[in-house]
Design an enzyme around this catalytic site. Structure first.
Site, PDB file in Angstrom:
ATOM      1  N   ARG A 189      61.104  42.745  34.696  1.00  0.00           N
ATOM      2  CA  ARG A 189      61.069  41.777  35.793  1.00  0.00           C
ATOM      3  C   ARG A 189      61.776  42.301  37.027  1.00  0.00           C
ATOM      4  NH1 ARG A 189      61.777  35.974  32.482  1.00  0.00           N
ATOM      5  NH2 ARG A 189      59.561  35.858  31.913  1.00  0.00           N
ATOM      6  N   TYR A 222      52.158  39.016  36.392  1.00  0.00           N
ATOM      7  CA  TYR A 222      52.632  39.610  35.135  1.00  0.00           C
ATOM      8  C   TYR A 222      54.155  39.649  35.037  1.00  0.00           C
ATOM      9  CZ  TYR A 222      52.652  44.365  37.344  1.00  0.00           C
ATOM     10  OH  TYR A 222      52.866  45.466  38.121  1.00  0.00           O
ATOM     11  N   GLU A 223      54.604  39.802  33.802  1.00  0.00           N
ATOM     12  CA  GLU A 223      56.021  39.702  33.440  1.00  0.00           C
ATOM     13  C   GLU A 223      56.594  38.321  33.783  1.00  0.00           C
ATOM     14  OE1 GLU A 223      56.638  41.952  31.603  1.00  0.00           O
ATOM     15  OE2 GLU A 223      55.399  43.599  32.277  1.00  0.00           O
ATOM     16  N   GLY A 224      55.755  37.313  33.778  1.00  0.00           N
ATOM     17  CA  GLY A 224      56.185  35.947  34.069  1.00  0.00           C
ATOM     18  C   GLY A 224      55.812  35.552  35.477  1.00  0.00           C
TER      19      GLY A 224
END
Length: 598
Positions: free
Chosen positions: A298, A438-440
């Site tokens: 992140r 992506y990655e949240g």
């Protein structure tokens, strides 16, 4: 299409003045990170990024990756560039010397990562996942697995991936169905399908180490029943040589809006006898371990937004200086370069100031992680870790949202030519568009900020940040310099807005959860704007100090103050509007059913 030139001077300014590089270089294990070594590393990284990776960016975008009988083939030049990257030791710059890395501070490493990503984002994604996988293995792998895999992953001889998402699950990992069946020899057979796996297959290395989330037969339901397994593409023999091909295959690659040269794979595990895997850590703690990798990723994805924003700004500035059109509104001069037009200057300054603010936040957070991992005082380590964890969703959410907006401004400055692929301006926007997903997603980052970071200690950590911002605003106000005082006044107003919004959320979370959830993303934007203003205020104070002493590049420092003033005037006032949005909650849609969307 412009060249990429790493902004080394700005990077060093942020490292030294805002992220405490000199203090970090004194930490145990970081003593070799001298200013001279840092300069040499940044200079060489800038050369590699500009001369080797940047020219491949457009090539990779046009060619993309292909999937054939022997797996995924990367674009022309990719393998040779990766070999140079690996041979130069870039992959292990911040990783432990025990496994062949250089053990240098994350704060130095993040500047190198930014350069690589600015030069070629699609290329940078492979190393990003590999270093994240290394961090996870360092935390939870057995000594035997560390001995077998870590040295080759640290060197970049083998790459790593993380395999979370499945077709039916999306971001809700409680729904994953992949399973792992224990075997008599202590291994496991893994079965299932994973989607959106970055660099799940490629031709740059001999082996790929997949970290896979799956369920054991007796696992409890939901996220508490998820374990993590190491599943190599090729099994490794006792002597370290590669053995048989594992039952883990890329069955398709996605055709995407951007990052065409980064293979996004659908991975099938166990289509025949089952993929051999090794349990990492304790059973049913896989999600906990994966978040070690996720937090690194992140921060890295937030940096991607910053890196692409920098690349788009450089290209837009070069185009604006070269493109002649119209009359100078102030002087009357005909056929001037468009960077003389006030609105184009406004857009360029929006790009420049927002990139610089987010860069400072990312580097500051990276420095906090260095202190959290290596400071000799345990209480200091805990405090810095809490601060870093608070900042990560701000960096990820803020950096990526900023990257999309700034790369879009780059297209706008190019005018109609920005919509034409040959200029390369559109690629930066297309590449950036995935970063908020992506990655949240941004919504997930906002919820993480609210529920996992703000409320875990009743707001104690964010109050530390508020205190630091207040100190910066007061120092600006007491400077006696009108430019700095103006910045301090706007920063104080933004802090007031952030404080009021935080208090409102804390007061409503128990009895008006829907309102709080609706307010989460606006609150994240407020936090980004205000904390970015804090960094710009600190930058202005540091620059003013250099000007008062008459040392260094005085033009550079005057520009620092001018950029901070622009940010304060043009961006910090948005904090008040975001606070009002937060406190309105879901009032506009409360009581309205699904008919609203009919």
């Amino acid at each position: 299409m412009s060249d990429y030139r790493a902004p080394i001077k700005d990077m060093r300014f942020v490292m030294d003045e805002l992220a405490a590089f000199n203090e970090i270089a004194q930490l145990p294990g970081c003593e070799e990170a001298t200013p001279d070594l840092a300069d040499a590393i940044l200079d060489e990284a800038a050369r590699f990024a500009g001369e080797v990776l940047a020219p491949l960016n457009h090539v990779g975008d046009r060619q993309g990756c292909t999937l054939g009988a022997n797996g995924v083939t990367t674009p022309a030049g990719w393998k040779a560039a990766y070999q140079q990257y690996r041979d130069a030791g870039w992959n292990g710059i911040t990783l432990p010397a025990e496994f062949g890395g250089q053990g240098l501070p994350d704060l130095l490493g993040i500047a190198v990562k930014e350069m690589i990503c600015s030069a070629n984002m699609a290329f940078s994604l492979g190393p990003l996942l590999t270093t994240g996988a290394v961090e996870a293995l360092l935390t939870c792998a057995s000594d035997a697995l560390k001995t077998t895999y870590l040295e080759k992953m640290v060197s970049g001889e083998w790459t790593g991936t993380m395999n979370l998402t499945e077709p039916q699950a999306g971001s809700d990992l409680a729904l994953i169905r992949s399973r792992a069946e224990p075997q008599a020899d202590g291994t496991y057979r893994v079965f299932g399908q994973k989607i959106f796996i970055t660099y799940g297959d490629h031709d740059m290395t001999d082996n790929i180490v997949h970290l896979v989330l799956a369920r054991l037969p007796d696992a409890p339901a939901g996220v508490k029943g998820i374990s993590m397994f190491l599943v190599p593409k090729f099994l490794v023999n006792a002597d370290g040589s590669l053995g048989a091909r594992n039952d883990a295959h890329c069955v398709s690659i996605e055709h995407k809006l951007g990052i065409h040269a980064s293979p996004t794979c659908v991975m099938a595990f166990g289509d025949t006898e089952g993929a051999v895997g090794y349990l990492l850590g304790e059973a049913n703690r896989g999600l906990e371990y994966m978040f070690i990798m996720m937090n690194q990723a992140r921060l890295g994805v937030g940096l991607q937004g910053i890196a692409l924003g920098e690349r788009a700004y450089q290209q837009a500035l070069a185009y604006a200086r070269d493109r002649k059109q119209g009359r100078d509104a102030l002087t009357g001069e005909a056929l001037v370069s468009i960077d003389k037009h006030p609105d184009v200057r406004r857009m360029l300054m929006l790009m420049k100031s927002r990139v610089e603010a987010c860069r400072a936040l990312a580097y500051y957070t990276s420095g906090l992680l260095d202190l959290a991992h290596k400071h000799p005082d345990a209480e200091v380590r805990k405090q810095k870790l809490y601060l870093a964890e608070l900042m990560i969703p701000i960096v990820k959410g803020g950096g990526t949202e900023m990257g999309i907006e700034v790369t879009s401004l780059g297209v706008q400055i190019h005018g109609g030519m920005g919509f034409i692929e040959e200029t390369g301006a559109a690629q930066h926007w297309r590449d950036s568009r995935i970063t908020t997903i992506y990655e949240g997603t941004t919504g997930i980052q906002a919820n993480d900020l609210l529920f996992r970071k703000l409320m875990r200690d009743q707001g104690a950590t964010v109050k530390v940040v508020f205190g630091e911002i207040q100190s910066t605003a007061r120092a600006l106000g007491a400077s006696g310099q009108p430019e700095l005082q103006a910045i301090g006044h706007k920063l104080g107003n933004a802090l007031k807005a952030w404080t009021i919004a935080t208090e409102w959320l804390a007061g409503n979370v128990k009895h008006s959860l829907g309102s709080v959830l609706t307010a989460a993303v606006p609150y994240l934007h407020l936090a980004v704007i205000a904390s970015g203003g804090w960094m710009m205020g600190r930058a202005a104070l540091a620059a003013a100090g250099h000007l008062a002493r008459g040392d260094g590049d005085l033009v550079f420092y005057r520009n620092k103050i001018a950029t901070a003033r622009f940010y304060a005037d043009q961006l910090l006032p948005q904090a008040t509007a975001y606070a009002e949005t937060v406190m309105n909650g879901d009032a506009a849609t409360a009581g309205i059913g699904d008919d609203l969307f009919a």
